[in-house]
Design a protein around this motif. Structure first.
Motif, mmCIF file in Angstrom:
data_model
loop_
_atom_site.group_PDB
_atom_site.id
_atom_site.type_symbol
_atom_site.label_atom_id
_atom_site.label_comp_id
_atom_site.label_asym_id
_atom_site.label_seq_id
_atom_site.Cartn_x
_atom_site.Cartn_y
_atom_site.Cartn_z
ATOM 1 N N ALA A 41 0.832 -1.204 0.000
ATOM 2 C CA ALA A 41 0.000 0.000 0.000
ATOM 3 C C ALA A 41 0.870 1.258 0.000
ATOM 4 O O ALA A 41 0.583 2.223 -0.722
ATOM 5 C CB ALA A 41 -0.936 -0.008 1.204
ATOM 6 N N ALA A 42 1.941 1.247 0.777
ATOM 7 C CA ALA A 42 2.843 2.404 0.825
ATOM 8 C C ALA A 42 3.529 2.602 -0.526
ATOM 9 O O ALA A 42 3.620 3.736 -1.021
ATOM 10 C CB ALA A 42 3.878 2.216 1.930
ATOM 11 N N ARG A 43 3.998 1.513 -1.140
ATOM 12 C CA ARG A 43 4.660 1.635 -2.452
ATOM 13 C C ARG A 43 3.677 2.164 -3.504
ATOM 14 O O ARG A 43 4.053 3.006 -4.328
ATOM 15 C CB ARG A 43 5.218 0.281 -2.891
ATOM 16 N N ARG A 44 2.453 1.684 -3.478
ATOM 17 C CA ARG A 44 1.460 2.180 -4.449
ATOM 18 C C ARG A 44 1.185 3.648 -4.234
ATOM 19 O O ARG A 44 1.080 4.415 -5.197
ATOM 20 C CB ARG A 44 0.165 1.386 -4.323
ATOM 21 N N MET B 94 3.164 5.880 -2.955
ATOM 22 C CA MET B 94 4.332 6.652 -3.402
ATOM 23 C C MET B 94 4.420 6.697 -4.922
ATOM 24 O O MET B 94 4.756 7.731 -5.506
ATOM 25 C CB MET B 94 5.615 6.077 -2.797
ATOM 26 N N ASN B 95 4.105 5.571 -5.585
ATOM 27 C CA ASN B 95 4.115 5.554 -7.056
ATOM 28 C C ASN B 95 3.042 6.456 -7.636
ATOM 29 O O ASN B 95 3.252 7.119 -8.624
ATOM 30 C CB ASN B 95 3.925 4.125 -7.582
ATOM 31 N N ASP B 96 1.871 6.473 -6.988
ATOM 32 C CA ASP B 96 0.768 7.323 -7.446
ATOM 33 C C ASP B 96 1.122 8.808 -7.283
ATOM 34 O O ASP B 96 0.689 9.622 -8.075
ATOM 35 C CB ASP B 96 -0.516 7.019 -6.681
ATOM 36 N N ALA B 97 1.898 9.134 -6.238
ATOM 37 C CA ALA B 97 2.267 10.516 -5.978
ATOM 38 C C ALA B 97 3.359 11.008 -6.921
ATOM 39 O O ALA B 97 3.530 12.212 -7.111
ATOM 40 C CB ALA B 97 2.725 10.673 -4.531
ATOM 41 N N ALA B 98 4.101 10.063 -7.499
ATOM 42 C CA ALA B 98 5.237 10.441 -8.371
ATOM 43 C C ALA B 98 4.799 10.908 -9.727
ATOM 44 O O ALA B 98 3.762 10.779 -10.196
ATOM 45 C CB ALA B 98 6.185 9.260 -8.519
#
Length: 132
Positions: free
Chosen positions: A123-126, A128-132
């Motif tokens: 969930a954290a990786r997703r 962060m990827n969505d925010a990038a």
């Protein structure tokens, strides 16, 4: 690290499911084939992280011939997923969550065959990827 065989399964009216014969319980899915492939890489990385955290040894990759000889695998499409080359050391953290949120996390993690840690890392990786 090694490449492991992933199997894509598709039932009518469902997403593309992915499983790993060498890692029972490591499963994921995607609406499209490309999404299923991306999710497979993430699922394998998280599963391996959990195994390392638990002190478990990595299995030797099965041969494609052995995997496809199993009757339940014959309708699947096989592809290789590289195991992460470098494993980051897991660090224990203390997180405070509302009880109801924690219960939902545990239910969702269990339904996806993930540990709580693996679910939260995903969930954290997703996010962060969505925010990038």
């Amino acid at each position: 690290m090694s490449d492991y065989i992933a199997l894509i399964h598709k039932e009518p009216g469902s997403d593309y499911g992915v499983s790993f014969p060498d890692f029972p319980g490591c499963v994921t899915a995607g609406v499209t084939l490309d999404e299923a492939r991306r999710e497979a890489q993430e699922a394998l990385a998280l599963h391996i992280d959990d195994m390392i955290d638990d002190g478990e040894a990595m299995p030797e990759p099965s041969s494609l011939e052995a995997v496809m000889a199993e009757r339940e695998n014959r309708d699947a499409v096989a592809f290789l997923v590289p195991a992460p080359a470098r494993q980051a050391r897991a660090v224990r953290v203390n997180v405070t969550l509302p009880e109801d949120v924690l219960a939902e996390v545990d239910r969702a993690a269990g339904s996806q065959g993930l540990s709580r840690s693996a679910f939260l890392a995903r969930a954290a990786r997703r996010a962060m990827n969505d925010a990038a």
